[in-house]
Design an enzyme around this catalytic site. Structure first.
Site: not given
Length: 445
Positions: A174, A250, A369
């Site tokens: 990721e 995450h 992000c």
């Protein structure tokens, strides 16, 4: 050598919508079906970039993906003209249509993992695009991501690009959302903290029960090998299963680090003390851990506010600025923690800046992000291709571009509109010219 961290923010794409595609992302799931405002989303992102640039931070920009991904629909058996493909997908597989229209590439923390040249044995900056195989809508991104990164970081003497890891559950990757580089300053050799949710081979089987663990240990280890990092430069830590089950999909939703500072929640790591000890053992400069106990901020408040998905920025005087989403002001415990625990504590964090990124937050992406961090020397910054480092002129042109091409209302039902597809292709074709990136999109090749 003047090494600076450049934050490359993702431009929010014209198909920004709320389809609730990300299982385990509480914000994404809870806002499914709402009407989005792509224009406002893109302008909010650009305003954040501009304000950080004005404050003296190096700021770059990355383009969105080509959406809707009509090629993906055709690969899945939908045939005919673009309008026919969209209509049939909307009728037969609406969730697939939503997936190929996702604007999730705006969260460039997932785009790749980066090792700066100061840490690499060959003296080059290294890039590995994330395979994002854990969800179909993100699995569609790596090919274009790789072309974009290769276009910008094109000088082979200074930059190295690696293949995407095999898109299988064992090597689920990721990107930088699960990677943190810690060092005394950006020019000092650093230690790389890789955080994983599960082991694909072996392990003790302790894993989350409610939501999937997206990053594997094996993927993190493979990226570190690709970049030539040694055991003395790396720490691999398991994310706490309880955090994942609370919606921490995450690591950057529960911890953020920069320079020597690691700001983290008590339930960030399965082995908190072991992780800190390993970092201290490897770092040339003293680690400065800033721990937020669960008594101060619950896991639910951490996820709802995205306190730890804030940008932690280094200042020349050794202090740090924390850029938080506006939602942090809406949670009393979180705002009190920022004032009484962080700003008043014995740590370098001296300033909190609040940014409105609500359009992104509703899909589960905060300020951190939205950016990919790349530490670059002065010579490396000068070697970048394209026009991607933000200045006043580029910001103004990008704002005008958004205002020309973006809708101010987009519901999931609108994704089948063939006019939206045409509008998006026209916008992206103009954007690649504006950013001088060349032909990075499938429709341009």
């Amino acid at each position: 050598m003047s090494v600076r961290e450049v934050n490359f923010d993702g431009l929010v794409g014209p198909t920004h919508n709320y389809s609730g595609l990300a299982h385990g992302n509480v914000a994404s799931m809870s806002h499914e079906g709402l009407v989005a405002n792509p224009r406002e989303a893109a302008l909010q992102g650009l305003e954040k970039m501009k304000s950080l640039m004005d404050a003296g931070y190096a700021q770059g920009v990355l383009p969105p993906q080509q959406r809707p991904d009509l090629g993906a629909l055709r690969d899945l058996g939908f045939a005919g003209s673009d309008a026919q493909v969209l209509a049939r997908a909307a009728d037969e597989a609406p969730q697939v249509l939503r997936a190929v229209c996702s604007a999730s590439s705006m969260w460039t923390a997932n785009a790749a993992t980066v090792t700066p040249s100061v840490d690499a044995p060959d003296g080059r900056a290294h890039f590995t695009p994330a395979n994002l195989q854990s969800s179909f809508h993100r699995y569609l991104e790596p090919a274009t991501t790789g072309r974009v990164l290769a276009s910008i970081f094109a000088d082979e003497a200074r930059f190295a690009h690696h293949p995407v890891l095999p898109a299988t559950p064992a090597f689920s990757d990721e990107g930088a959302a699960n990677h943190t580089r810690l060092a005394g300053d950006h020019g000092e050799p650093g230690v790389h903290l890789y955080v994983y949710g599960r082991q694909a081979f072996g392990g003790d089987g302790i894993a989350p029960r409610r939501y999937p663990a997206r990053q594997t240990l094996e993927a993190s280890q493979a990226v570190a090998r690709q970049h030539g990092l040694s055991d003395a430069q790396t720490v691999f830590a398991q994310q706490h299963p309880e955090a994942i089950d609370a919606g921490v999909f995450h690591n950057d939703v529960i911890a953020v680090g920069n320079g020597p500072v690691l700001l983290y929640h008590e339930v960030a790591f399965r082995d908190e003390q072991g992780t800190l000890d390993a970092l201290r053992e490897r770092m040339a400069s003293p680690l400065i851990p800033v721990r937020v106990p669960v008594e101060a901020v619950s896991l639910d408040d951490a996820v709802a506010s995205y306190l730890f998905n804030s940008q932690l920025l280094s200042n020349p005087d050794g202090t740090m600025t924390l850029v938080v989403p506006g939602e942090c002001q809406e949670r009393e415990a979180v705002w009190r923690c920022l004032q009484d625990h962080l700003l008043a504590g014995h740590n370098p964090i001296s300033e909190v800046v609040v940014k409105d990124v609500k359009q992104s937050m509703r899909n589960g992406g905060g300020p951190a992000c939205l950016r990919l961090r790349v530490a670059l020397s002065e010579a490396e910054r000068a070697a970048l291709s394209g026009r991607v480092l933000l200045d006043d002129a580029l910001h103004g042109e990008l704002v005008a571009w958004v205002e020309r091409h973006y809708r101010d209302r987009l519901a999931p039902a609108d994704l089948a509109d063939p006019a939206l597809a045409s509008e998006t292709l026209a916008a992206l074709d103009e954007l690649t010219g504006l950013l001088r990136l060349g032909s990075v999109y499938p429709f341009q090749r």
